[in-house]
Write a protein that holds these residues in place. Structure first.
Motif, PDB file in Angstrom:
ATOM      1  N   GLY A   1       0.818  -1.196   0.000  1.00  0.00           N
ATOM      2  CA  GLY A   1       0.000   0.000   0.000  1.00  0.00           C
ATOM      3  C   GLY A   1       0.852   1.246   0.000  1.00  0.00           C
ATOM      4  N   PRO A   2       0.228   2.403  -0.210  1.00  0.00           N
ATOM      5  CA  PRO A   2       0.950   3.680  -0.280  1.00  0.00           C
ATOM      6  C   PRO A   2       1.317   4.195   1.114  1.00  0.00           C
ATOM      7  N   LEU A   3       2.479   3.816   1.595  1.00  0.00           N
ATOM      8  CA  LEU A   3       2.917   4.171   2.945  1.00  0.00           C
ATOM      9  C   LEU A   3       2.944   5.688   3.120  1.00  0.00           C
ATOM     10  N   PRO A   4       2.331   6.212   4.197  1.00  0.00           N
ATOM     11  CA  PRO A   4       2.229   7.662   4.365  1.00  0.00           C
ATOM     12  C   PRO A   4       3.501   8.297   4.896  1.00  0.00           C
ATOM     13  N   ASP A   5       3.526   9.596   4.846  1.00  0.00           N
ATOM     14  CA  ASP A   5       4.655  10.379   5.356  1.00  0.00           C
ATOM     15  C   ASP A   5       4.899  10.074   6.834  1.00  0.00           C
ATOM     16  N   GLY A   6       6.168   9.856   7.170  1.00  0.00           N
ATOM     17  CA  GLY A   6       6.549   9.655   8.558  1.00  0.00           C
ATOM     18  C   GLY A   6       6.515   8.226   9.044  1.00  0.00           C
ATOM     19  N   ALA A   7       5.875   7.326   8.295  1.00  0.00           N
ATOM     20  CA  ALA A   7       5.791   5.921   8.700  1.00  0.00           C
ATOM     21  C   ALA A   7       6.974   5.141   8.123  1.00  0.00           C
ATOM     22  N   SER A   8       7.334   4.061   8.793  1.00  0.00           N
ATOM     23  CA  SER A   8       8.374   3.172   8.285  1.00  0.00           C
ATOM     24  C   SER A   8       7.743   1.871   7.804  1.00  0.00           C
ATOM     25  N   ILE A   9       8.476   1.152   6.968  1.00  0.00           N
ATOM     26  CA  ILE A   9       7.920  -0.077   6.388  1.00  0.00           C
ATOM     27  C   ILE A   9       7.717  -1.140   7.463  1.00  0.00           C
ATOM     28  N   ASN A  10       8.771  -1.439   8.212  1.00  0.00           N
ATOM     29  CA  ASN A  10       8.662  -2.424   9.288  1.00  0.00           C
ATOM     30  C   ASN A  10       9.839  -2.255  10.236  1.00  0.00           C
ATOM     31  N   ALA A  11       9.656  -1.431  11.255  1.00  0.00           N
ATOM     32  CA  ALA A  11      10.749  -1.153  12.189  1.00  0.00           C
ATOM     33  C   ALA A  11      10.991  -2.292  13.158  1.00  0.00           C
ATOM     34  N   ALA A  12      10.097  -3.284  13.185  1.00  0.00           N
ATOM     35  CA  ALA A  12      10.210  -4.366  14.158  1.00  0.00           C
ATOM     36  C   ALA A  12      11.065  -5.533  13.677  1.00  0.00           C
ATOM     37  N   LEU A  13      11.408  -5.569  12.409  1.00  0.00           N
ATOM     38  CA  LEU A  13      12.208  -6.690  11.904  1.00  0.00           C
ATOM     39  C   LEU A  13      13.578  -6.697  12.568  1.00  0.00           C
TER      40      LEU A  13
ATOM     41  N   PHE B   1      12.927 -19.882  -2.659  1.00  0.00           N
ATOM     42  CA  PHE B   1      12.843 -18.522  -2.121  1.00  0.00           C
ATOM     43  C   PHE B   1      14.005 -18.285  -1.158  1.00  0.00           C
ATOM     44  N   ARG B   2      14.217 -19.196  -0.229  1.00  0.00           N
ATOM     45  CA  ARG B   2      15.291 -18.990   0.749  1.00  0.00           C
ATOM     46  C   ARG B   2      16.658 -18.985   0.073  1.00  0.00           C
ATOM     47  N   ALA B   3      16.824 -19.781  -0.955  1.00  0.00           N
ATOM     48  CA  ALA B   3      18.102 -19.818  -1.654  1.00  0.00           C
ATOM     49  C   ALA B   3      18.397 -18.505  -2.375  1.00  0.00           C
ATOM     50  N   ARG B   4      17.355 -17.830  -2.838  1.00  0.00           N
ATOM     51  CA  ARG B   4      17.549 -16.579  -3.578  1.00  0.00           C
ATOM     52  C   ARG B   4      17.492 -15.350  -2.674  1.00  0.00           C
ATOM     53  N   ALA B   5      17.103 -15.529  -1.410  1.00  0.00           N
ATOM     54  CA  ALA B   5      16.877 -14.394  -0.510  1.00  0.00           C
ATOM     55  C   ALA B   5      18.163 -13.621  -0.228  1.00  0.00           C
ATOM     56  N   ILE B   6      18.049 -12.298  -0.217  1.00  0.00           N
ATOM     57  CA  ILE B   6      19.164 -11.382   0.033  1.00  0.00           C
ATOM     58  C   ILE B   6      18.787 -10.483   1.212  1.00  0.00           C
ATOM     59  N   PRO B   7      19.661 -10.321   2.184  1.00  0.00           N
ATOM     60  CA  PRO B   7      19.325  -9.428   3.307  1.00  0.00           C
ATOM     61  C   PRO B   7      19.034  -8.007   2.815  1.00  0.00           C
ATOM     62  N   ILE B   8      18.149  -7.337   3.522  1.00  0.00           N
ATOM     63  CA  ILE B   8      17.820  -5.957   3.166  1.00  0.00           C
ATOM     64  C   ILE B   8      18.566  -4.994   4.088  1.00  0.00           C
ATOM     65  N   PRO B   9      18.909  -3.830   3.595  1.00  0.00           N
ATOM     66  CA  PRO B   9      19.544  -2.832   4.456  1.00  0.00           C
ATOM     67  C   PRO B   9      18.596  -2.410   5.567  1.00  0.00           C
ATOM     68  N   ILE B  10      19.108  -2.275   6.748  1.00  0.00           N
ATOM     69  CA  ILE B  10      18.255  -1.963   7.896  1.00  0.00           C
ATOM     70  C   ILE B  10      17.529  -0.629   7.722  1.00  0.00           C
ATOM     71  N   GLY B  11      18.190   0.349   7.089  1.00  0.00           N
ATOM     72  CA  GLY B  11      17.565   1.652   6.915  1.00  0.00           C
ATOM     73  C   GLY B  11      16.329   1.620   6.052  1.00  0.00           C
ATOM     74  N   VAL B  12      16.264   0.671   5.107  1.00  0.00           N
ATOM     75  CA  VAL B  12      15.094   0.572   4.236  1.00  0.00           C
ATOM     76  C   VAL B  12      13.859   0.219   5.048  1.00  0.00           C
ATOM     77  N   ALA B  13      14.016  -0.661   6.013  1.00  0.00           N
ATOM     78  CA  ALA B  13      12.879  -1.076   6.841  1.00  0.00           C
ATOM     79  C   ALA B  13      12.501  -0.030   7.882  1.00  0.00           C
ATOM     80  N   ARG B  14      13.477   0.730   8.375  1.00  0.00           N
ATOM     81  CA  ARG B  14      13.234   1.578   9.541  1.00  0.00           C
ATOM     82  C   ARG B  14      13.146   3.071   9.244  1.00  0.00           C
TER      83      ARG B  14
END
Length: 233
Positions: free
Chosen positions: A100-112, A146-159
């Protein structure tokens, strides 16, 4: 039409490989992006944040000679919305795949949980908790792939918080392809002011399509997702 496909967390542009041929066969010019820090397991992810992913999408928009359709899966939808805000006059439609269209000021998933500044793909049990539909229709072989192709994401992208400034973004038509939420659940989330859906009432042209399956329809309902995208654009 020019389509720019944006992957979600833990995935690169190849995650769209099952969808791209049908879109190209329909006459569309398709680019599947690999976002910064997701080039490989060994890529340098230090210092990469959500704004870098938005910048990468904006750069792809600017390379096109015509308005584009942006397609963002999962966390990639937040970056797509950031790009819509930056180039509202250059985006013909934004499509959010179980996102969905994440609003201003919100993060994607800060709990990961992070490991040394990056967020690896969690164990599958995390996605099976509390009656989640995230893994519906996956075979064991698909989960292994899926797990074989999975790549870690930068922490800043989520938070990192989303940064939006141009209300012209509300003039850009959107399609929300919902795979793990029903239309009624989306309506309930809107009423409750849930972040991922709080912008929907402000957007002038919203289409919601239900495609019940996992959170990753590009793997579990490949042909159906391609058909929906083809018909949407």
């Amino acid at each position: 039409m020019k389509l720019i496909l944006v992957p979600g967390f833990w995935l690169d542009g190849s995650s769209w490989d099952g969808v791209t041929p049908a879109l190209e066969a329909a006459g569309h010019d398709v680019t599947a992006l690999t976002l910064p820090g997701l080039e490989s397991v060994d890529a340098d992810r230090s210092g990469i944040g959500l704004s870098d992913h938005v910048d990468a999408i904006v750069a792809a928009i600017d390379e096109s000679d015509e308005p584009v359709v942006l397609v963002g899966h999962s966390g990639g939808g937040a970056a797509v919305h950031g790009a819509v805000d930056r180039r509202p006059d250059r985006v013909a439609r934004a499509v959010y795949v179980d996102s969905g269209p994440l609003p201003d000021g919100a993060s994607i998933n800060a709990a990961l949980p992070d490991e040394g500044g990056e967020i690896p793909l969690p164990p599958w049990d995390v996605f099976r908790s509390d009656g989640s539909r995230d893994l519906d229709d996956f075979t064991e072989a698909q989960l292994e792939d899926f797990r074989a192709r999975a790549i870690p994401i930068p922490i800043g992208v989520a938070r990192d918080p989303q940064v939006l400034r141009d209300e012209a973004r509300f003039d850009v038509p959107i399609t929300l392809i919902s795979t793990t939420f029903t239309r009624q659940e989306i309506d309930d989330y809107v009423a409750a002011g849930e972040d991922y859906f709080s912008e929907l009432p402000k957007i002038k042209d919203v289409t919601i399509i239900e495609l019940p399956t996992s959170h990753w329809p590009q793997f579990t309902r490949t042909e159906q997702l391609a058909e929906v995208l083809r018909d949407t654009v």
